[in-house]
Design a protein around this motif. Structure first.
Motif, PDB file in Angstrom:
ATOM      1  N   HIS A  32       0.819  -1.212   0.000  1.00  0.00           N
ATOM      2  CA  HIS A  32       0.000   0.000   0.000  1.00  0.00           C
ATOM      3  C   HIS A  32       0.852   1.261   0.000  1.00  0.00           C
ATOM      4  CE1 HIS A  32      -3.265  -2.724   0.884  1.00  0.00           C
ATOM      5  NE2 HIS A  32      -2.663  -3.114   1.992  1.00  0.00           N
ATOM      6  N   ARG A  47      -7.858   1.287  -9.031  1.00  0.00           N
ATOM      7  CA  ARG A  47      -8.195   0.444  -7.888  1.00  0.00           C
ATOM      8  C   ARG A  47      -8.517  -0.983  -8.304  1.00  0.00           C
ATOM      9  NH1 ARG A  47      -8.218  -0.669  -4.126  1.00  0.00           N
ATOM     10  NH2 ARG A  47     -10.197  -0.539  -3.024  1.00  0.00           N
ATOM     11  N   LYS A  85      -5.937   2.646  -0.309  1.00  0.00           N
ATOM     12  CA  LYS A  85      -6.859   2.838  -1.426  1.00  0.00           C
ATOM     13  C   LYS A  85      -6.738   4.243  -2.007  1.00  0.00           C
ATOM     14  CE  LYS A  85     -10.084  -0.425   0.688  1.00  0.00           C
ATOM     15  NZ  LYS A  85     -11.441  -0.613   1.280  1.00  0.00           N
TER      16      LYS A  85
END
Length: 263
Positions: free
Chosen positions: A140, A174, A189
């Motif tokens: 991430h 995404r 995200k």
């Protein structure tokens, strides 16, 4: 400076390019350049309204404003964090409204600044208003806004956002064809939706072009609570209410039951 969560799921609609084009044509015919500018503004507003979930309400749609000045960011991370709520992140056609943040401060056992200045953490000690992007769990990309003046070592993690424009790009980045809050509720995200990499670390967010933080309306009310995923920190820092979110929006990451009204 943690990982992402997953929440409730309202829906929202896409805008109509044809309707925007017809509106622009009518305005140009009526008023030349002035009419064209008004039509463009109306089209942008309509696009923002269409992309936000109905539960947020039309009054909550933020205009795409000016870039914030550098001195906006040169304050304590605890002051900057709630001030960032409602502001806009823009990269290319993607515009996101900031809905949830966490503050990380000097002498904070959860802050990356606790490691001192390293190749990875150097941007945290840089000037306020720069980006600090790091890779979490090898997966991430986490976007932080550096706070305070150079040398302090403080930042605000952008934990969740809501979409304002560029929905198709957000979905593609995404890898999710959804219009629900799960699309952007979690810091990893947000980084993915903006297409970030660690190369964006130390980028000035107040400079035009690239990645910017733009002005937007302040939320009417704010929720506060302890930060997420920092169990390794000291007890007082684990319990510190340094997580902030816009009240009444579904675009907040889990857990939500630890958040309370600010006042």
């Amino acid at each position: 400076m943690t990982t992402s969560g997953a929440p409730k799921r309202p829906s929202f609609k896409r805008s109509s390019p044809g309707k925007k084009s017809r509106l622009r044509t009518r305005r140009v015919a009526a008023g030349g350049r002035e009419g064209e500018a008004e039509a463009e503004a109306a089209g942008t507003s309509a696009l923002a309204r269409a992309l936000l979930p109905a539960s947020v309400g039309l009054d909550a749609v933020p205009p795409v404003g000016r870039a914030l000045p550098r001195d906006f960011f040169e304050v304590d991370a605890l002051d900057l964090a709630p001030r960032l709520l409602g502001k806009l992140l823009r990269r290319d056609e993607v515009v996101l409204r900031i809905t949830e943040v966490e503050a990380y401060r000097p002498n904070d056992s959860a802050c990356h600044g606790r490691f001192g200045i390293t190749a990875r953490t150097a941007p945290v000690f840089g000037p306020g208003g720069h980006a600090y992007v790091y890779l979490c769990y090898g997966l991430h990309m986490m976007l932080n806004v550096v706070a305070d003046i150079e040398g302090v070592g403080a930042a605000v993690l952008i934990r969740s956002c809501s979409p304002v424009s560029g929905l198709e790009t957000i979905q593609r980045r995404r890898g999710q064809q959804t219009e629900k809050p799960i699309l952007l509720t979690g810091p990893g995200k947000v980084g993915q939706a903006l297409g970030l990499s660690t190369d964006w670390s130390n980028h000035p967010l107040y400079a035009p072009g690239g990645l910017e933080v733009l002005d937007g309306p302040e939320p009417e009310s704010i929720l506060v609570g302890p930060r997420v995923g920092i169990e390794y920190a000291s007890p007082e820092h684990v319990a510190a209410p340094w997580r902030f979110a816009i009240a009444g929006t579904p675009w907040i990451s889990a857990p939500k039951n630890t958040l309370r009204p600010r006042y």
